[in-house]
Enzyme design. Structure first.
Site, mmCIF file in Angstrom:
data_model
loop_
_atom_site.group_PDB
_atom_site.id
_atom_site.type_symbol
_atom_site.label_atom_id
_atom_site.label_comp_id
_atom_site.label_asym_id
_atom_site.label_seq_id
_atom_site.Cartn_x
_atom_site.Cartn_y
_atom_site.Cartn_z
ATOM 1 N N GLU A 86 -4.258 0.789 -111.734
ATOM 2 C CA GLU A 86 -4.898 1.076 -110.458
ATOM 3 C C GLU A 86 -3.917 1.862 -109.590
ATOM 4 O OE1 GLU A 86 -7.529 -1.856 -109.276
ATOM 5 O OE2 GLU A 86 -7.953 -0.964 -107.335
ATOM 6 N N GLU A 133 -2.609 -10.911 -104.681
ATOM 7 C CA GLU A 133 -3.850 -10.224 -104.307
ATOM 8 C C GLU A 133 -4.912 -11.207 -103.833
ATOM 9 O OE1 GLU A 133 -5.542 -8.038 -107.560
ATOM 10 O OE2 GLU A 133 -6.837 -6.875 -106.234
HETATM 11 C C1 RAM Z 1 -9.287 -3.545 -105.580
HETATM 12 C C2 RAM Z 1 -7.997 -3.853 -104.926
HETATM 13 C C3 RAM Z 1 -7.787 -3.091 -103.648
HETATM 14 C C4 RAM Z 1 -9.015 -3.130 -102.786
HETATM 15 C C5 RAM Z 1 -10.207 -2.656 -103.544
HETATM 16 C C6 RAM Z 1 -11.492 -2.750 -102.755
HETATM 17 O O1 RAM Z 1 -9.208 -2.464 -106.382
HETATM 18 O O2 RAM Z 1 -7.969 -5.228 -104.647
HETATM 19 O O3 RAM Z 1 -6.703 -3.661 -102.995
HETATM 20 O O4 RAM Z 1 -8.860 -2.370 -101.627
HETATM 21 O O5 RAM Z 1 -10.374 -3.404 -104.708
#
Ligand code: RAM
Length: 955
Positions: free
Chosen positions: A508, A809
């Site tokens: 990502e 996260e």
């Molecule tokens: C995921 C990650 C990121 C977030 C998006 C919406 O890819 O958690 O931090 O902003 O989703």
């Protein structure tokens, strides 16, 4: 002084170091120090009116600047003689010390400019001139480069494997420099990533240059002083190119099976370089990338940011970057056309550099003969290997943030990022290798293939980060809170990586706009991010969508008008507002009105988009954002418990943006716009409370309107969407959308909701940042502290108690009961969004808050918990100087120490007990001095610059 700040590892050492500096300047009025141009010390820039700044120090209290004078000259000598041939500002009556735009002669490409400044103090006495500082100009016109884009296409190689990872091309050119050399400059960039060598030596300390941009619109370059690398006689210039963000894998394209998974901007990395050598006799020689350069593939067989590197030392090219080298087998490079519209600019940010090195904490053998190395800290970087073995021995390194309970490396959360490096030995003597075009997010490395048990010298952790200078630090007497703070700083360090990424480990690593704006104010207190965000705001505005919305991440590579990484990626409420919020934070923290002006029309365009979407209603009713994927956007991402309506959130953000626009319009003197946004803000607030609030101040949503529609994130018809949530109240309070009465009700609702939830938070990305600030401002400081210090799930302390060294996260990224239950989807252990509590830690716990952009005026208003924390100390290096604040509770006694920089003012709030008994700098304040300065349980005093200590009885 900045260097001192960077290296000071502890607060006390830092303050001790400061004392001699002050002494040197004793009795000389006010003294400008820390001179910077465009936020940097002695930089290379390509701005025609660079902004200059300095800070002031003095040995006197209550000092201000009343005037200043700047001189700019083309040589140190002229400046020393006070002969400014480029610009003499004359004596300017002004108290500004930053954001001062150069107004002298037209600046010329490649020239070096020297400058100094002096200031007049409150008594109109002129101070001493500052030390001399400088800036250098880059190439102002793209045509001046005369260098071609050169490439060597290896894209057809290594195609039919699970990852298409072609080898890295090597380039070289030799040149005889006929005369003694005076100086040399290298202007260099690439479409891809590069390393450049002169006579075998790597140039510069930067990695991952030239950084990620929308390469179709702009590419940055770096400029290096190469004088000491050049020799009179034979020289060799070499470069290695990698695929990087330009042509490597990006994001989750592979995971979501996008038609394109890599090479989003082009399939061949390209190099452009210009070397300018000045001989001692004044003659100049210019060497550029052209068709005389030679290329080859070499030992770097695979090289990709997400997937790792493979280096076959057996294919070593020998002295390929040294003068004596036989290039017969090397091929001729190909020249690639430029894009007319592509801008070439000096990199405005802080490039990625090595922050530090980490030694292994432990090395454990696994039953399968592999070894797990624990570096004791989750970070972004690579491992440097020092190994011995036979030719052809192959060593494999894999990386993980966590271990499974049985001790295995946990890699499931990397998703499709292969994150594997391989080193194939040449054999014989000890070999050292460090990958440089890839990075991983990890605490543990697994090593296999080594024929002996690795000792601690075999692996060294190399920490990479954008080199944003340290700006602040805090420390308390609470171990858990200190570790939490460390975790926040490490998470920022790991993710401020050219762009503000969401995470450093999985497939990502995108600069999500929502994450960036919720965390930005927190980041400001840790490091100086002015230059870093100057760079990223270019990306944000380059990625603004045709309809005016800002994208969900930036840069966002596009194909046929759609996002190339995943076609459905576009905009979302709570994310797209970063275009306004981050610009505002830059203005608020550094007084940067230049950036506000620069993007003014872009921001207006975005508000226009919102206005059109709201169809003149000044709000977004339920189901207003059904055109996006997911429907309604991301909402309060990763919250737990009742879900807040995304449309209610969108409405609040609309109101918040209107507020910020009104404030910024005032700052840049756009009078008409100011009136327009003030009016808009009022209308949104009214529409919001009329529609989403009942008469008691409770927020409500008509969930039945959402019915059982599919496509909303985490929406379950039986659970619905809500208005009465922690996130909704916290935001409404924080964003200033409420009347005093409504605010009081919201504060009570927020408190009740937390108490009903067993005293626990339930917020996601959008709710967590305003949560503690909203509690504090509505009188629930103790509850804010309870949340801060809790170690029960879900909380920050829960992560710390479970061994976290960075911010997770998700609140439940790991639990003892369920382990890593979210791994299959997304589960990063190094994600800064929930770290946005740092803002409250500095502004409420330490208690420093700017009330005039750049801390020209600020309050010192520490909030004292009943228990858990008895002392706090912190510093913050603002653009207006060093602020220091510490407090201590000792039984009945409260001691507050504050340092207020020259030319700033602070309003200090000292808590007092029933009988005010206050010492100020050891002197008991008289009744007269206390008069009119006592508010409820607090003594309020305004002070000018200087150091102050207050002691008071708080019982
Ligand atoms: C995921 C990650 C990121 C977030 C998006 C919406 O890819 O958690 O931090 O902003 O989703």
């Amino acid at each position: 002084m900045r260097d001192i700040i960077c290296s000071a590892s502890n607060l006390f050492a830092f303050f001790l170091l400061l004392i001699p500096t002050l002494k040197v300047y004793a009795l000389s009025g006010i003294q400008p120090v820390n001179l910077r141009s465009e936020y940097k010390v002695n930089p290379v820039i390509d701005i025609k009116n660079p902004r200059l700044s300095w800070e002031l120090i003095s040995d006197q209290n209550n000092e201000v600047q009343t005037s200043y004078q700047i001189m700019v000259a083309s040589s140190v000598k002229l400046l020393e003689q006070n002969k400014p041939d480029i610009w003499n500002s004359g004596k300017v009556n002004s108290n500004s010390t930053n954001q001062i735009a150069y107004k002298g002669k037209d600046l010329i490409s490649t020239e070096v400019y020297y400058w100094k400044v002096r200031s007049w103090n409150k008594s109109k006495n002129e101070g001493k001139w500052s030390d001399i500082s400088r800036w250098e100009m880059g190439l102002l016109d793209k045509k001046e480069w005369k260098a071609s884009w050169i490439g060597y296409n290896l894209d057809s190689l290594n195609k039919n494997t699970s990852y298409h990872l072609p080898p890295a091309p090597y380039f070289r050119k030799a040149k005889d420099l006929k005369k003694p050399i005076k100086s040399g400059r290298l202007y260099i960039t690439s479409l891809g990533l590069h390393e450049f060598y002169i006579n075998g030596k790597r140039i510069g300390k930067d990695y991952f240059v030239p950084g990620w941009t929308d390469y179709n619109k702009r590419v940055y370059y770096q400029v290096y002083d190469i004088t000491s690398n050049l020799t009179h006689g034979k020289n060799a210039f070499g470069a290695i190119l990698s695929y990087g963000w330009y042509s490597g894998y990006l994001g989750y394209a592979l995971l979501v099976k996008s038609p394109q998974v890599r090479a989003f901007y082009g399939d061949t990395p390209l190099l452009k370089a210009r070397l300018v050598i000045e001989y001692q006799d004044g003659e100049k020689e210019v060497i550029v990338t052209d068709n005389t350069w030679r290329a080859n593939d070499g030992p770097l067989r695979e090289s990709d940011i997400l997937n790792g590197e493979t280096y076959n030392a057996g294919m070593d090219l020998g002295d390929w970057n040294m003068p004596q080298y036989d290039v017969q087998r090397w091929k001729t490079v190909k020249i690639y056309p430029d894009k007319e519209e592509r801008m070439l600019q000096v990199y405005p940010g802080n490039p990625v550099r090595i922050y530090t090195e980490l030694k292994p904490k432990s090395i454990t053998e696994r039953p399968d003969g592999k070894y797990i190395v624990d570096f004791g800290q989750n970070f972004s970087g690579v491992v440097r290997l020092k190994v011995k073995g036979k030719a052809g021995d192959s060593i494999t390194l894999r990386y993980g943030e966590m271990l499974h309970p049985d001790g295995r490396l946990m890699t499931e959360n990397l998703r499709k990022a292969r994150a594997t490096d391989r080193y194939i030995l040449k054999g014989g003597a000890e070999e050292t290798w460090m990958p440089t075009f890839t990075y991983h997010g990890f605490q543990y490395a697994e090593i296999s293939g080594l024929k002996y048990a690795p000792h601690k010298e075999v692996l060294t952790g190399i920490v990479f980060s954008s080199a944003t200078p340290e700006a602040g630090k805090l420390e308390t007497d609470n171990k858990m809170v200190n570790r939490l703070y460390e975790n926040i700083v490490w998470t920022q360090r790991s993710n401020y990586f050219d762009i503000p990424t969401d995470c450093p480990q999985r497939d990502e690593r995108l600069a999500w706009t929502g994450d960036a704006h919720v965390y930005m104010k927190s980041a400001i207190y840790n490091t100086d991010i002015a230059a870093f965000f100057t760079k990223w705001l270019e990306d944000v505005n380059d990625s603004q969508l045709a309809n005016g919305a800002y994208s969900i991440y930036a840069p966002m590579p596009m194909k046929d008008g759609k996002a190339a990484i995943r076609a459905s990626d576009s905009y979302s409420a709570g994310w797209m507002e970063a275009g306004i919020i981050c610009t505002y934070e830059l203005y608020h923290a550094y007084g940067d009105i230049h950036t506000v002006k620069k993007y003014w029309n872009n921001m207006k365009k975005f508000i226009h988009f919102l206005a059109q979407k709201s169809r003149g209603n000044f709000l977004f009713k339920e189901r207003s954002f059904e055109e996006t994927t997911p429907k309604g956007g991301f909402g309060d991402w990763l919250s737990i418990g009742n879900k807040t309506s995304p449309d209610l959130l969108a409405t609040m953000y609309y109101g918040y943006c209107a507020n910020l626009m009104a404030e910024m319009a005032k700052a840049v003197e756009e009078k008409e716009d100011q009136a327009y946004y003030e009016e808009k803000s009022k209308k949104i607030k009214k529409a919001f409370s009329d529609y989403y609030m009942d008469e008691t101040g409770r927020l409500k949503v008509n969930s039945s309107i959402y019915g059982d529609v599919k496509g909303y994130i985490e929406y379950r018809p039986e659970k619905g969407f809500h208005g009465h949530t922690q996130t909704a109240y916290a935001n409404a309070i924080y964003m200033n959308l409420l009347t005093p009465l409504q605010k009081e009700a919201a504060g009570k609702n927020l408190k009740d909701l937390i108490n009903e939830n067993s005293g626990k938070l339930a917020t996601g990305f959008l709710g967590v940042k305003p949560l503690l600030p909203a509690l504090s401002v509505t009188g629930s400081t103790d509850l804010a502290y309870k949340l801060l210090m809790s170690e029960e799930y879900p909380s920050w302390g829960f992560e710390v108690a479970n061994g976290a060294t960075t911010i997770w996260e998700r609140w439940n990224s790991y639990t003892k009961e369920k382990g890593f239950e979210n791994n299959a989807g997304m589960n990063s252990f190094n994600h800064y969004s929930f770290g946005s509590v740092n803002e409250w830690m500095f502004e409420n716990m330490v208690g420093i808050k700017s009330t005039k952009p750049g801390f020209r005026e600020f309050v010192v208003k520490p909030e004292i918990p009943t228990n858990g924390i008895n002392s706090v100390k912190a510093f913050y290096q603002s653009i207006n100087g060093l602020i220091h604040c510490s407090w201590k509770k000792d039984g009945d006694l409260f001691i507050l120490s504050v340092n207020v920089p020259v030319n700033t003012k602070a309003k200090v709030y000292v808590p007092v007990g029933t009988e005010p008994n206050i010492l100020m700098n050891k002197r008991l304040l008289s009744e007269k001095e206390l008069k009119n300065k006592l508010e409820k349980n607090v003594f309020v005093v305004e002070v000018g610059s200087g150091s102050y200590t207050f002691s008071s009885k708080i019982k």
